[in-house]
Write a protein that holds these residues in place. Structure first.
Motif, mmCIF file in Angstrom:
data_model
loop_
_atom_site.group_PDB
_atom_site.id
_atom_site.type_symbol
_atom_site.label_atom_id
_atom_site.label_comp_id
_atom_site.label_asym_id
_atom_site.label_seq_id
_atom_site.Cartn_x
_atom_site.Cartn_y
_atom_site.Cartn_z
ATOM 1 N N ARG A 197 0.664 -1.390 0.212
ATOM 2 C CA ARG A 197 -0.174 -0.208 -0.163
ATOM 3 C C ARG A 197 0.685 1.030 -0.127
ATOM 4 O O ARG A 197 0.116 2.167 -0.416
ATOM 5 C CB ARG A 197 -0.767 0.141 1.287
ATOM 6 N N ASP A 201 -0.095 3.038 -6.783
ATOM 7 C CA ASP A 201 -0.889 1.840 -6.973
ATOM 8 C C ASP A 201 -0.439 1.123 -8.100
ATOM 9 O O ASP A 201 -0.485 1.040 -9.722
ATOM 10 C CB ASP A 201 -1.944 2.946 -8.129
ATOM 11 N N ASP A 218 -5.638 -5.346 -3.791
ATOM 12 C CA ASP A 218 -6.139 -3.890 -3.550
ATOM 13 C C ASP A 218 -4.678 -2.827 -4.696
ATOM 14 O O ASP A 218 -4.737 -2.310 -4.302
ATOM 15 C CB ASP A 218 -5.040 -3.425 -2.130
ATOM 16 N N ARG A 220 -3.211 -1.830 -8.709
ATOM 17 C CA ARG A 220 -3.956 -1.832 -9.597
ATOM 18 C C ARG A 220 -4.211 -2.955 -10.786
ATOM 19 O O ARG A 220 -4.855 -2.734 -11.752
ATOM 20 C CB ARG A 220 -2.876 -0.407 -10.432
#
Length: 328
Positions: A197, A201, A218, A220
């Motif tokens: 994180r 992305d 989570d 992209r």
């Protein structure tokens, strides 16, 4: 929605960085990238190239591989020089370019499972060292992205790819110790999720078997070798697509072979989409075609042809998304 169509994993054959850049920008109008040329030697490899981005951490090559050092030495200097030369070439070849650009770096977990501590095991064995490495890499990547944007003001977005071929082993506890006689402890999935994180992305590239889709919920995009995708993975793939994650699907080999017709190249994506039951018009929006992995082991001629074939096959996904989507 993405309009990339096709791209590459990152590495190229040979030592001519300008020629590799010309190939990338000539063949991949949707998503070109800064190619890597590991054949140039120490510092041009995936680990050394990424180590050159680290902030307040240095590494040198020892007989066992890359190891943390007290200060930058000649190996780090070579890595820095290779990258600077590549950025100079990028600025020259891509002058006036407007559009997205992909940058590849080794992800923190593959890096931690490869680089050794100064007087001990691999960095992966020390949770504190991994945290320091991840923070250093996050800042180094941010600086790298800023440098690229400064050199190429026409870039509309930078797509960051984290190369994590070692991630399945990190999660499974199969990464060997520095001595090779043992295995390092498995890392909890939530720790990996939290570390990712901190990157903007990212697209996570894992061309190894057992891509951990659950941990990558989570990100992209997820980049993988289509030939290693198992039927039991498809529910997880479907869930990722439902969440809007882009699938970068490796559909041509990374080493020289006879390339088939573009319809055959597109088929793995088309058949996967049919099995998952998604609408045909979403196929080109969420699937990007790539070589199965890097092209460092290919001939220059094949590397160019492989990228061109991915672009043509991606056109099949756009122009005829229902092709092959009806059950046979």
């Amino acid at each position: 929605m993405v309009t990339w169509g096709a791209t590459g994993a990152g590495s190229h054959p040979g030592e001519d960085h300008l020629e590799a850049l010309r190939v990338v920008f000539g063949e991949l109008p949707g998503l070109p990238y800064l190619p890597e040329l590991p054949a140039r030697g120490v510092g041009a490899d995936m680990i050394g190239r990424t180590a050159s981005l680290l902030i307040d951490l240095s590494a040198e090559v020892q007989p066992s591989g890359w190891r943390l050092s007290d200060r930058p030495g000649r190996d780090m200097q070579r890595a820095v020089e290779h990258l600077r030369r590549d950025l100079d070439g990028l600025e020259e070849v891509a002058q006036g370019y407007e559009g997205p650009l992909k940058l590849q770096v080794c992800g923190p977990w593959t890096l931690a499972g490869t680089i050794e501590l100064r007087h001990g095991d691999k960095m992966l064995s020390d949770a504190g060292a991994v945290r320091d490495l991840t923070a250093s890499l996050q800042q180094g990547v941010a600086d790298h992205v800023a440098e690229v944007r400064r050199r190429l003001p026409g870039v509309t977005e930078v797509v960051l790819q984290l190369d994590e071929p070692g991630l399945p082993g990190v999660l499974a506890g199969t990464v060997p110790t520095a001595s090779g006689f043992g295995r390092l402890r498995a890392i909890e999935p939530h720790v990996v999720e939290e570390s990712l994180r901190g990157f903007p992305d990212p697209v996570v590239h894992c061309c190894a078997p057992g891509v951990p889709f659950g941990v990558l919920k989570d990100v992209r995009g997820i980049s993988l070798d289509a030939s290693l995708l198992r039927r039991r993975d498809e529910d997880a793939v479907g869930e990722a697509i439902e969440k809007g994650i882009t699938l970068l699907l490796g559909v041509v080999p990374g080493t020289d072979t006879r390339l088939p017709d573009v319809g055959v190249i597109a088929r793995p994506a088309i058949e996967l989409w049919r099995r998952l039951g998604f609408a045909p018009d979403r196929l080109a929006e969420q699937v990007v075609l790539t070589p199965a992995c890097g092209l460092a082991g290919a001939s220059p001629r094949y590397a160019r042809a492989a990228l061109a074939s991915c672009v043509k096959a991606a056109q099949v996904l756009r122009d005829d998304p229902a092709s092959g989507l009806q059950p046979s």
